[in-house]
Write an enzyme that holds these catalytic residues in place. Structure first.
Site, mmCIF file in Angstrom:
data_model
loop_
_atom_site.group_PDB
_atom_site.id
_atom_site.type_symbol
_atom_site.label_atom_id
_atom_site.label_comp_id
_atom_site.label_asym_id
_atom_site.label_seq_id
_atom_site.Cartn_x
_atom_site.Cartn_y
_atom_site.Cartn_z
ATOM 1 N N TYR A 118 26.172 8.787 15.151
ATOM 2 C CA TYR A 118 26.231 7.855 14.159
ATOM 3 C C TYR A 118 26.380 6.345 14.889
ATOM 4 C CZ TYR A 118 27.337 11.543 11.043
ATOM 5 O OH TYR A 118 27.266 12.802 10.601
ATOM 6 N N TYR B 250 24.035 18.753 9.278
ATOM 7 C CA TYR B 250 24.216 19.741 10.204
ATOM 8 C C TYR B 250 22.900 20.016 10.850
ATOM 9 C CZ TYR B 250 28.788 20.708 7.858
ATOM 10 O OH TYR B 250 30.186 20.414 7.589
ATOM 11 N N GLY C 133 18.533 16.034 13.950
ATOM 12 C CA GLY C 133 19.432 15.094 13.293
ATOM 13 C C GLY C 133 18.790 13.613 13.046
ATOM 14 N N GLY D 252 15.541 16.076 17.635
ATOM 15 C CA GLY D 252 14.969 15.191 16.626
ATOM 16 C C GLY D 252 15.307 15.381 15.250
HETATM 17 C C1 LIG Z 1 25.783 15.651 14.625
HETATM 18 C C2 LIG Z 1 24.423 16.184 14.840
HETATM 19 C C3 LIG Z 1 23.863 16.082 13.355
HETATM 20 C C4 LIG Z 1 23.340 15.169 15.589
HETATM 21 O O1 LIG Z 1 22.013 15.800 15.866
HETATM 22 P P1 LIG Z 1 21.640 16.037 17.342
HETATM 23 O O2 LIG Z 1 20.302 16.439 17.090
HETATM 24 O O3 LIG Z 1 22.498 16.749 18.104
HETATM 25 O O4 LIG Z 1 21.494 14.435 17.886
HETATM 26 P P2 LIG Z 1 21.055 13.753 18.963
HETATM 27 O O5 LIG Z 1 20.683 14.931 19.966
HETATM 28 O O6 LIG Z 1 19.877 12.860 18.600
HETATM 29 O O7 LIG Z 1 22.082 12.771 19.257
HETATM 30 C C5 LIG Z 1 23.553 13.187 19.800
HETATM 31 C C6 LIG Z 1 23.839 12.127 20.990
HETATM 32 O O8 LIG Z 1 25.093 12.357 21.223
HETATM 33 C C7 LIG Z 1 25.418 12.494 22.960
HETATM 34 N N1 LIG Z 1 26.289 13.642 23.123
HETATM 35 C C8 LIG Z 1 26.214 14.846 23.129
HETATM 36 N N2 LIG Z 1 27.296 15.313 23.719
HETATM 37 C C9 LIG Z 1 28.289 14.398 23.637
HETATM 38 C C10 LIG Z 1 29.531 14.329 23.781
HETATM 39 N N3 LIG Z 1 30.329 15.559 24.248
HETATM 40 N N4 LIG Z 1 30.227 13.111 23.567
HETATM 41 C C11 LIG Z 1 29.603 11.928 23.293
HETATM 42 N N5 LIG Z 1 28.217 12.069 23.221
HETATM 43 C C12 LIG Z 1 27.581 13.184 23.184
HETATM 44 C C13 LIG Z 1 23.898 13.095 23.098
HETATM 45 O O9 LIG Z 1 23.618 12.574 24.526
HETATM 46 C C14 LIG Z 1 22.948 12.308 22.145
HETATM 47 O O10 LIG Z 1 23.109 10.740 22.654
HETATM 48 P P3 LIG Z 1 21.824 10.117 23.314
HETATM 49 O O11 LIG Z 1 20.672 10.352 22.342
HETATM 50 O O12 LIG Z 1 21.956 8.724 23.366
HETATM 51 O O13 LIG Z 1 21.539 10.956 24.620
HETATM 52 C C15 LIG Z 1 24.353 17.634 15.267
HETATM 53 O O14 LIG Z 1 24.878 17.625 16.847
HETATM 54 C C16 LIG Z 1 25.240 18.596 14.625
HETATM 55 O O15 LIG Z 1 24.690 19.300 13.832
HETATM 56 N N6 LIG Z 1 26.402 18.974 15.129
HETATM 57 C C17 LIG Z 1 27.389 19.778 14.393
HETATM 58 C C18 LIG Z 1 27.752 19.347 12.918
HETATM 59 C C19 LIG Z 1 28.355 18.041 12.877
HETATM 60 O O16 LIG Z 1 29.177 17.510 13.943
HETATM 61 N N7 LIG Z 1 27.989 17.179 12.042
HETATM 62 C C20 LIG Z 1 28.568 15.752 11.702
HETATM 63 C C21 LIG Z 1 29.566 16.059 10.525
HETATM 64 S S1 LIG Z 1 30.145 14.378 10.117
#
Ligand SMILES: CC(C)(COP(=O)(O)OP(=O)(O)OC[C@H]1O[C@@H](n2cnc3c(N)ncnc32)[C@H](O)[C@@H]1OP(=O)(O)O)[C@@H](O)C(=O)NCCC(=O)NCCS
Length: 136
Positions: A106, A61, A72, A70
């Protein structure tokens, strides 16, 4: 959601998890406060995880204001580093099928789908996609 929080994320439940020798917890901080959280389970066998040598990402998270900055990727790299240090060849996880951002994240980090798993959120049946990364 309240029922889910009560049964899966209560203080008692989290204390039990902290005592589990197969689990490890990591926090990303920006000096003042925590901005990200990673929980992994190492070689904990269950029905989703027949392979002994694996690491499960159970929770990953990032605080919403820090999405896309950066954090995640940093926590993901940390999970990969642990597997290298422990000579583990497989990381796996379950992600809610409607969590498009996390699924994209992922996949970007090399994970591929290998199955599905139903789980109960309170009284609602939800579906998780199971994903894995082999030979990290
Ligand atoms: C999942 C998580 C850890 C990723 O960290 P982050 O800093 O958001 O990750 P990043 O920004 O490096 O990557 C997200 C990617 O998704 C893309 N994205 C954003 N919204 C999106 C959507 N609605 N559909 C598809 N892709 C999407 C972003 O553009 C990015 O891709 P890119 O680097 O190719 O442009 C974070 O978003 C998070 O904490 N989410 C909520 C908790 C969660 O869902 N955890 C996972 C549980 S299994």
């Amino acid at each position: 959601m309240e029922k889910h929080l009560e049964s899966n994320l209560s203080t008692e439940q989290l204390q039990d998890e902290l005592r589990n020798e197969h689990s490890a917890f990591y926090f990303a901080t920006n000096v003042a406060f925590d901005i990200g959280y990673l929980k992994v389970n190492i070689n904990k066998s269950d029905k989703e995880n027949p392979s002994e040598l694996s690491l499960e990402i159970e929770r990953l998270y990032v605080v919403i204001e820090f999405y896309g900055k950066g954090v995640g990727p940093l926590l993901m790299e940390h999970a990969k580093t642990i597997t290298k240090q422990k000579d583990i060849a497989r990381i796996w996880l379950g992600v809610w099928e409607k969590n498009a951002r996390a699924i994209h994240f992922y996949k970007k980090h090399g994970f591929i789908e290998f199955g599905i798993h139903d789980f109960l959120l309170g009284v609602d049946v939800q579906t998780d996609i199971l994903m894995q990364l082999i030979h990290i």
